[in-house]
Design a protein around this motif. Sequence first.
Motif, PDB file in Angstrom:
ATOM      1  N   ARG A 252     109.988  41.456 -46.383  1.00  0.00           N
ATOM      2  CA  ARG A 252     109.322  40.761 -47.486  1.00  0.00           C
ATOM      3  C   ARG A 252     108.463  39.602 -46.988  1.00  0.00           C
ATOM      4  O   ARG A 252     108.817  38.918 -46.029  1.00  0.00           O
ATOM      5  N   VAL A 253     107.322  39.397 -47.666  1.00  0.00           N
ATOM      6  CA  VAL A 253     106.401  38.342 -47.242  1.00  0.00           C
ATOM      7  C   VAL A 253     106.358  37.173 -48.218  1.00  0.00           C
ATOM      8  O   VAL A 253     105.553  36.252 -48.047  1.00  0.00           O
ATOM      9  N   ASP A 254     107.240  37.169 -49.229  1.00  0.00           N
ATOM     10  CA  ASP A 254     107.253  36.015 -50.125  1.00  0.00           C
ATOM     11  C   ASP A 254     107.850  34.786 -49.453  1.00  0.00           C
ATOM     12  O   ASP A 254     107.934  33.719 -50.063  1.00  0.00           O
ATOM     13  N   CYS A 255     108.202  34.919 -48.171  1.00  0.00           N
ATOM     14  CA  CYS A 255     108.621  33.766 -47.363  1.00  0.00           C
ATOM     15  C   CYS A 255     107.419  33.093 -46.702  1.00  0.00           C
ATOM     16  O   CYS A 255     107.586  32.090 -45.998  1.00  0.00           O
ATOM     17  N   ILE A 256     106.210  33.625 -46.887  1.00  0.00           N
ATOM     18  CA  ILE A 256     104.999  33.087 -46.258  1.00  0.00           C
ATOM     19  C   ILE A 256     104.192  32.322 -47.305  1.00  0.00           C
ATOM     20  O   ILE A 256     103.926  32.839 -48.394  1.00  0.00           O
ATOM     21  N   ASP A 257     103.820  31.078 -46.986  1.00  0.00           N
ATOM     22  CA  ASP A 257     103.032  30.295 -47.932  1.00  0.00           C
ATOM     23  C   ASP A 257     101.538  30.546 -47.725  1.00  0.00           C
ATOM     24  O   ASP A 257     101.134  31.316 -46.843  1.00  0.00           O
ATOM     25  N   PRO A 265     114.160  32.894 -46.088  1.00  0.00           N
ATOM     26  CA  PRO A 265     114.336  33.439 -47.423  1.00  0.00           C
ATOM     27  C   PRO A 265     115.208  32.543 -48.278  1.00  0.00           C
ATOM     28  O   PRO A 265     116.210  32.010 -47.827  1.00  0.00           O
ATOM     29  N   GLY A 266     114.814  32.371 -49.525  1.00  0.00           N
ATOM     30  CA  GLY A 266     115.587  31.568 -50.453  1.00  0.00           C
ATOM     31  C   GLY A 266     115.245  30.105 -50.443  1.00  0.00           C
ATOM     32  O   GLY A 266     115.696  29.354 -51.308  1.00  0.00           O
ATOM     33  N   ILE A 267     114.429  29.658 -49.458  1.00  0.00           N
ATOM     34  CA  ILE A 267     114.058  28.241 -49.392  1.00  0.00           C
ATOM     35  C   ILE A 267     112.648  28.040 -49.933  1.00  0.00           C
ATOM     36  O   ILE A 267     112.381  27.094 -50.667  1.00  0.00           O
ATOM     37  N   TYR A 268     111.742  28.947 -49.590  1.00  0.00           N
ATOM     38  CA  TYR A 268     110.374  28.800 -50.094  1.00  0.00           C
ATOM     39  C   TYR A 268     110.246  29.424 -51.467  1.00  0.00           C
ATOM     40  O   TYR A 268     110.705  30.523 -51.689  1.00  0.00           O
TER      41      TYR A 268
END
Length: 268
Positions: A252-257, A265-268
């Motif tokens: 998953r790339v939802d960890c990239i701003d 994961p889970g922090i951003y």
Amino acid sequence: MANPTIPEGHPVPTVQAAAELMTGAYGDACREILKGCCFPVFWHEQSEQGSTVLHSGTVTVVRTQTRLFGITAAHVVSGYINDRLSKNVALFFYEKQMPGFQVIDSSDNHPSSRSLDVATIELDEDELALIGKPIIPLSFPFGVPEEGRGIMLAGYPGIDRVPTAAFELDFGLFTALGVARTVTHDQITWAVNREDSAPIRCNTLPPSHDLGGISGGPLIGWFETPAHIATYRLCAIISESRSDIENVVAKRVDCIDQDGKIHPPGIY
């Protein structure tokens, strides 16, 4: 493993209808999206005996409000760096030779995120225009698909790479249209379903086809508004493929701003 799901009242009422839709102009449009957002990377060793391609991968291109950058698998970048330490190698972004990967961030740099296997790299607008193929970057923000809902993925398998002349290669793009098999906190999987009489995919994948080289390619999810207007978003970057079980794992790339920085994961 999630099965394809179609919401009640949807204008495409059955899996069979969806499969038929994917074999026409709609499927062609999907493949054009995939074709435009990624390109192959490879590096070869230069020696007195000639040139030998050592490894290859795929880079997915995104544009946010703040910058243009590429995303690939961290092991693609580290593989090149390791080869460069001991060999005389030349790196190519499709047809253009590059001095190396200009890394923005990598999950290898974050002990808590190494399993993500993603890296972001600098891309110059002018250089990107000269790599030899048109690029249409994907946009930000990224998304997370639901299990059993539509996704599409692509990459450049090394086995489909064909030498055409000295220092020239022809790359074959693999694309697949299907559904998300599993979605977890850090990855998304897709698998060939040969038992399905009407699979939602447009290409026929040869049995046990080696997809090595698609690492770094995009996994894109389809999303719909309540009025059934379809949109798509980058959801993950391919990390590995298993030809024996015909399974693809994407991180998953939802960890990239939007600046290309990677967060656990889970922090951003």
